[in-house]
Design a protein around this motif. Structure first.
Motif, PDB file in Angstrom:
ATOM      1  N   LEU A   1      97.004  42.184  30.759  1.00 46.71           N
ATOM      2  CA  LEU A   1      95.813  42.765  31.393  1.00 46.71           C
ATOM      3  C   LEU A   1      95.886  44.271  31.640  1.00 46.71           C
ATOM      4  CD1 LEU A   1      94.722  39.981  33.910  1.00 46.71           C
ATOM      5  CD2 LEU A   1      93.814  40.468  31.649  1.00 46.71           C
ATOM      6  N   VAL A   2      96.933  44.941  31.185  1.00 42.34           N
ATOM      7  CA  VAL A   2      97.005  46.388  31.373  1.00 42.34           C
ATOM      8  C   VAL A   2      95.867  47.061  30.631  1.00 42.34           C
ATOM      9  CG1 VAL A   2      98.376  48.472  30.924  1.00 42.34           C
ATOM     10  CG2 VAL A   2      99.463  46.447  31.845  1.00 42.34           C
TER      11      VAL A   2
ATOM     12  N   GLN B   1      92.968  45.880  30.123  1.00 42.58           N
ATOM     13  CA  GLN B   1      91.760  45.679  30.922  1.00 42.58           C
ATOM     14  C   GLN B   1      91.721  46.617  32.129  1.00 42.58           C
ATOM     15  OE1 GLN B   1      89.109  43.808  30.083  1.00 42.58           O
ATOM     16  NE2 GLN B   1      90.250  43.584  28.179  1.00 42.58           N
ATOM     17  N   GLU B   2      92.881  46.848  32.723  1.00 44.51           N
ATOM     18  CA  GLU B   2      92.951  47.782  33.854  1.00 44.51           C
ATOM     19  C   GLU B   2      92.492  49.169  33.424  1.00 44.51           C
ATOM     20  OE1 GLU B   2      96.346  50.273  36.228  1.00 44.51           O
ATOM     21  OE2 GLU B   2      96.882  48.259  35.565  1.00 44.51           O
ATOM     22  N   TYR B   3      93.005  49.635  32.276  1.00 41.87           N
ATOM     23  CA  TYR B   3      92.636  50.962  31.782  1.00 41.87           C
ATOM     24  C   TYR B   3      91.158  51.017  31.408  1.00 41.87           C
ATOM     25  CZ  TYR B   3      97.577  52.257  31.571  1.00 41.87           C
ATOM     26  OH  TYR B   3      98.883  52.547  31.882  1.00 41.87           O
TER      27      TYR B   3
ATOM     28  N   ARG C   1      88.709  49.216  32.671  1.00 42.32           N
ATOM     29  CA  ARG C   1      87.908  49.227  33.910  1.00 42.32           C
ATOM     30  C   ARG C   1      87.960  50.602  34.581  1.00 42.32           C
ATOM     31  NH1 ARG C   1      86.425  44.628  36.680  1.00 42.32           N
ATOM     32  NH2 ARG C   1      87.160  45.516  38.631  1.00 42.32           N
ATOM     33  N   ALA C   2      89.124  51.231  34.577  1.00 38.73           N
ATOM     34  CA  ALA C   2      89.239  52.576  35.170  1.00 38.73           C
ATOM     35  C   ALA C   2      88.391  53.567  34.382  1.00 38.73           C
ATOM     36  CB  ALA C   2      90.700  53.017  35.191  1.00 38.73           C
TER      37      ALA C   2
ATOM     38  N   SER D   1      92.331  55.903  43.509  1.00 39.03           N
ATOM     39  CA  SER D   1      93.762  55.592  43.474  1.00 39.03           C
ATOM     40  C   SER D   1      94.502  56.575  42.561  1.00 39.03           C
ATOM     41  CB  SER D   1      94.002  54.150  43.031  1.00 39.03           C
ATOM     42  OG  SER D   1      93.492  53.927  41.730  1.00 39.03           O
ATOM     43  N   TRP D   2      93.876  56.983  41.456  1.00 41.90           N
ATOM     44  CA  TRP D   2      94.495  57.955  40.561  1.00 41.90           C
ATOM     45  C   TRP D   2      94.504  59.339  41.214  1.00 41.90           C
ATOM     46  CZ3 TRP D   2      98.063  58.047  37.366  1.00 41.90           C
ATOM     47  CH2 TRP D   2      98.217  59.005  36.363  1.00 41.90           C
TER      48      TRP D   2
ATOM     49  N   ALA E   1      89.281  52.816  41.308  1.00 37.46           N
ATOM     50  CA  ALA E   1      90.144  53.187  40.182  1.00 37.46           C
ATOM     51  C   ALA E   1      90.313  54.700  40.102  1.00 37.46           C
ATOM     52  CB  ALA E   1      89.572  52.655  38.878  1.00 37.46           C
TER      53      ALA E   1
END
Length: 190
Positions: A93-94, A96-98, A100-101, A124-125, A121
């Motif tokens: 899911l990494v 997917q994380e990227y 979504r961000a 947090s960055w 997202a």
């Protein structure tokens, strides 16, 4: 000094012999070889060849049977996968994380970077980098665009390589495939 073991089909550095011996891993059949032999047989083999132990216990090149088109196409796909991993972190899911961000950052930027509505997202960055929300969003977008460009380039090389292998004559296929694999390998380490 370099040494070669036929039993292990490997080279050993003479200056490390004491360490190998104290670890009990110095091969009993190790024989000293010239720098020229080491240089020739420790690198990439010539096309269509593989290193093997010769009748004198020293390395030699032997013919490798020609590989089929399917194997060569798989090699190109593997090299493309290795190159992709250079640009996109592998893992469950990494991706997917990227994604979504990126979507959150693009929406935030399209909305004019409203301070009252910073996506998590992006915040947090921004927090991790000690940046403003706009800097974080712009960085997320720039990184995504960079990745897309790299992925497009990888796809272009992969597809061109597979087409070239399929169009090549049997005696040219390995060399043709290697050209595209080398291009993909260069991307993977750049």
């Amino acid at each position: 000094m370099k040494f070669y073991s036929a039993e292990k089909d490997a080279f050993f550095a003479g200056e490390l012999r004491a360490r190998y011996e104290s670890a009990g891993s110095w091969p009993a059949d190790a024989q000293e070889v010239s720098e020229a032999v080491f240089e020739e047989y420790s690198g990439r083999p010539p096309l269509g060849k593989a290193r093997a132990v010769g009748p004198d216990g020293l390395p030699m090149w032997v013919e490798v049977p020609a590989r089929g088109v399917g194997d060569l196409l798989s090699d190109i796909d593997q090299a493309a996968g290795n190159a992709r991993e250079r640009f996109v972190s592998p893992g469950y899911l990494v991706d997917q994380e990227y994604k979504r961000a990126e979507e959150a950052a693009r929406s935030f930027a399209d909305a004019g970077y409203p301070a009252s509505d910073v996506p998590s997202a992006v915040s947090s960055w921004a927090s991790a980098k000690s940046w403003t929300a706009q800097q974080a969003a712009d960085d997320i977008i720039a990184t995504a665009d960079y990745w897309y460009g790299a992925i497009d380039q990888i796809r272009e090389i992969r597809l061109a390589g597979k087409a070239a292998v399929q169009a090549a004559t049997a005696d040219q296929r390995e060399a043709v495939a290697q050209q595209y694999i080398d291009q993909l390998n260069t991307l993977a380490v750049s």
